[in-house]
Design a protein around this motif. Structure first.
Motif, PDB file in Angstrom:
ATOM      1  N   MET A  14     -16.375  -4.732   3.189  1.00 51.05           N
ATOM      2  CA  MET A  14     -15.903  -3.345   3.161  1.00 51.05           C
ATOM      3  C   MET A  14     -14.410  -3.277   3.487  1.00 51.05           C
ATOM      4  N   ARG A  15     -13.976  -4.026   4.500  1.00 56.19           N
ATOM      5  CA  ARG A  15     -12.563  -4.032   4.886  1.00 56.19           C
ATOM      6  C   ARG A  15     -11.690  -4.561   3.746  1.00 56.19           C
ATOM      7  N   LYS A  16     -12.123  -5.664   3.148  1.00 58.44           N
ATOM      8  CA  LYS A  16     -11.350  -6.242   2.041  1.00 58.44           C
ATOM      9  C   LYS A  16     -11.303  -5.302   0.841  1.00 58.44           C
ATOM     10  N   THR A  17     -12.410  -4.645   0.541  1.00 60.95           N
ATOM     11  CA  THR A  17     -12.467  -3.725  -0.599  1.00 60.95           C
ATOM     12  C   THR A  17     -11.578  -2.510  -0.372  1.00 60.95           C
ATOM     13  N   LEU A  18     -11.682  -1.899   0.809  1.00 60.57           N
ATOM     14  CA  LEU A  18     -10.832  -0.739   1.106  1.00 60.57           C
ATOM     15  C   LEU A  18      -9.349  -1.125   1.066  1.00 60.57           C
ATOM     16  N   SER A  19      -9.017  -2.277   1.621  1.00 60.83           N
ATOM     17  CA  SER A  19      -7.629  -2.738   1.616  1.00 60.83           C
ATOM     18  C   SER A  19      -7.130  -2.975   0.191  1.00 60.83           C
ATOM     19  N   ALA A  20      -7.984  -3.545  -0.655  1.00 63.40           N
ATOM     20  CA  ALA A  20      -7.606  -3.783  -2.050  1.00 63.40           C
ATOM     21  C   ALA A  20      -7.395  -2.465  -2.793  1.00 63.40           C
ATOM     22  N   ILE A  21      -8.237  -1.481  -2.530  1.00 61.33           N
ATOM     23  CA  ILE A  21      -8.084  -0.167  -3.166  1.00 61.33           C
ATOM     24  C   ILE A  21      -6.746   0.446  -2.761  1.00 61.33           C
ATOM     25  N   VAL A  22      -6.433   0.378  -1.470  1.00 61.58           N
ATOM     26  CA  VAL A  22      -5.165   0.937  -0.991  1.00 61.58           C
ATOM     27  C   VAL A  22      -3.985   0.233  -1.662  1.00 61.58           C
ATOM     28  N   ARG A  23      -4.032  -1.092  -1.755  1.00 61.38           N
ATOM     29  CA  ARG A  23      -2.953  -1.836  -2.422  1.00 61.38           C
ATOM     30  C   ARG A  23      -2.835  -1.426  -3.892  1.00 61.38           C
ATOM     31  N   ASP A  24      -3.973  -1.279  -4.566  1.00 56.49           N
ATOM     32  CA  ASP A  24      -3.971  -0.948  -5.992  1.00 56.49           C
ATOM     33  C   ASP A  24      -3.411   0.444  -6.280  1.00 56.49           C
ATOM     34  N   VAL A  25      -3.658   1.404  -5.406  1.00 55.13           N
ATOM     35  CA  VAL A  25      -3.225   2.779  -5.685  1.00 55.13           C
ATOM     36  C   VAL A  25      -1.899   3.129  -5.019  1.00 55.13           C
ATOM     37  N   THR A  26      -1.318   2.213  -4.246  1.00 56.61           N
ATOM     38  CA  THR A  26      -0.036   2.496  -3.606  1.00 56.61           C
ATOM     39  C   THR A  26       1.068   2.460  -4.660  1.00 56.61           C
ATOM     40  N   PRO A  27       1.771   3.587  -4.826  1.00 60.39           N
ATOM     41  CA  PRO A  27       2.821   3.654  -5.849  1.00 60.39           C
ATOM     42  C   PRO A  27       4.117   3.001  -5.356  1.00 60.39           C
ATOM     43  N   PRO A  28       5.032   2.738  -6.268  1.00 60.71           N
ATOM     44  CA  PRO A  28       6.343   2.217  -5.867  1.00 60.71           C
ATOM     45  C   PRO A  28       7.067   3.240  -4.981  1.00 60.71           C
ATOM     46  N   PRO A  29       8.037   2.791  -4.186  1.00 61.93           N
ATOM     47  CA  PRO A  29       8.788   3.732  -3.338  1.00 61.93           C
ATOM     48  C   PRO A  29       9.389   4.875  -4.153  1.00 61.93           C
ATOM     49  N   GLY A  30       9.297   6.058  -3.584  1.00 63.54           N
ATOM     50  CA  GLY A  30       9.865   7.235  -4.244  1.00 63.54           C
ATOM     51  C   GLY A  30       8.883   7.998  -5.107  1.00 63.54           C
ATOM     52  N   MET A  31       7.743   7.412  -5.432  1.00 73.17           N
ATOM     53  CA  MET A  31       6.749   8.106  -6.257  1.00 73.17           C
ATOM     54  C   MET A  31       5.674   8.722  -5.357  1.00 73.17           C
ATOM     55  N   ARG A  32       5.071   9.774  -5.842  1.00 75.45           N
ATOM     56  CA  ARG A  32       4.020  10.475  -5.088  1.00 75.45           C
ATOM     57  C   ARG A  32       2.747   9.650  -5.070  1.00 75.45           C
ATOM     58  N   HIS A  33       2.103   9.620  -3.894  1.00 69.05           N
ATOM     59  CA  HIS A  33       0.851   8.882  -3.737  1.00 69.05           C
ATOM     60  C   HIS A  33      -0.287   9.645  -4.403  1.00 69.05           C
ATOM     61  N   PRO A  34      -1.173   8.950  -5.142  1.00 65.67           N
ATOM     62  CA  PRO A  34      -2.259   9.655  -5.836  1.00 65.67           C
ATOM     63  C   PRO A  34      -3.367  10.159  -4.902  1.00 65.67           C
ATOM     64  N   LEU A  35      -3.427   9.638  -3.692  1.00 65.40           N
ATOM     65  CA  LEU A  35      -4.463  10.076  -2.753  1.00 65.40           C
ATOM     66  C   LEU A  35      -3.940  11.223  -1.893  1.00 65.40           C
ATOM     67  N   SER A  36      -4.830  12.128  -1.538  1.00 63.63           N
ATOM     68  CA  SER A  36      -4.424  13.235  -0.669  1.00 63.63           C
ATOM     69  C   SER A  36      -4.215  12.716   0.751  1.00 63.63           C
ATOM     70  N   ASP A  37      -3.490  13.499   1.556  1.00 65.58           N
ATOM     71  CA  ASP A  37      -3.258  13.108   2.943  1.00 65.58           C
ATOM     72  C   ASP A  37      -4.573  12.965   3.703  1.00 65.58           C
ATOM     73  N   GLY A  38      -5.524  13.850   3.395  1.00 60.84           N
ATOM     74  CA  GLY A  38      -6.836  13.780   4.048  1.00 60.84           C
ATOM     75  C   GLY A  38      -7.576  12.496   3.710  1.00 60.84           C
ATOM     76  N   THR A  39      -7.514  12.091   2.456  1.00 68.15           N
ATOM     77  CA  THR A  39      -8.178  10.847   2.032  1.00 68.15           C
ATOM     78  C   THR A  39      -7.512   9.640   2.685  1.00 68.15           C
ATOM     79  N   ILE A  40      -6.193   9.648   2.743  1.00 68.49           N
ATOM     80  CA  ILE A  40      -5.469   8.547   3.386  1.00 68.49           C
ATOM     81  C   ILE A  40      -5.897   8.437   4.845  1.00 68.49           C
ATOM     82  N   GLN A  41      -5.997   9.566   5.534  1.00 70.74           N
ATOM     83  CA  GLN A  41      -6.417   9.560   6.939  1.00 70.74           C
ATOM     84  C   GLN A  41      -7.845   9.046   7.077  1.00 70.74           C
TER      85      GLN A  41
END
Length: 90
Positions: A14-41
């Motif tokens: 679960m930890r590895k999967t969640l971490s991989a998802i976060v890495r995959d959806v993290t945008p380059p600097p300066g771009m808006r994140h696709p996840l909401s602040d609530g989801t990130i939290q």
């Protein structure tokens, strides 16, 4: 060292999967994140709970010194070779 329990294997997956998802959806600097602040939290809270449970299980097995870490995280221990250092003979 003791074998991992099924619960520990699930937590690791679960930890590895969640971490991989976060890495995959993290945008380059300066771009808006696709996840909401609530989801990130919520992801942070989940990763925190997983880490806490992994520590509890490790402590129960007598492996309490371990903790999950990021691959790019600096290590606390630094090996310094002393090739010129020799043992004293008795």
């Amino acid at each position: 060292m003791s074998e991992l329990t099924k619960e520990q294997e699930i937590l690791i997956a679960m930890r590895k999967t969640l971490s991989a998802i976060v890495r995959d959806v993290t945008p380059p600097p300066g771009m808006r994140h696709p996840l909401s602040d609530g989801t990130i939290q919520q992801v942070r809270e989940c990763l925190g709970m997983i880490a806490m449970r992994e520590k509890e299980l490790a402590d129960a097995q007598g492996r309490g010194g371990e903790r999950p870490y990021f691959a790019d995280e600096a290590k606390d221990v630094h090996l310094v070779p002393f090739p010129e250092l020799k043992r004293r003979g008795d």
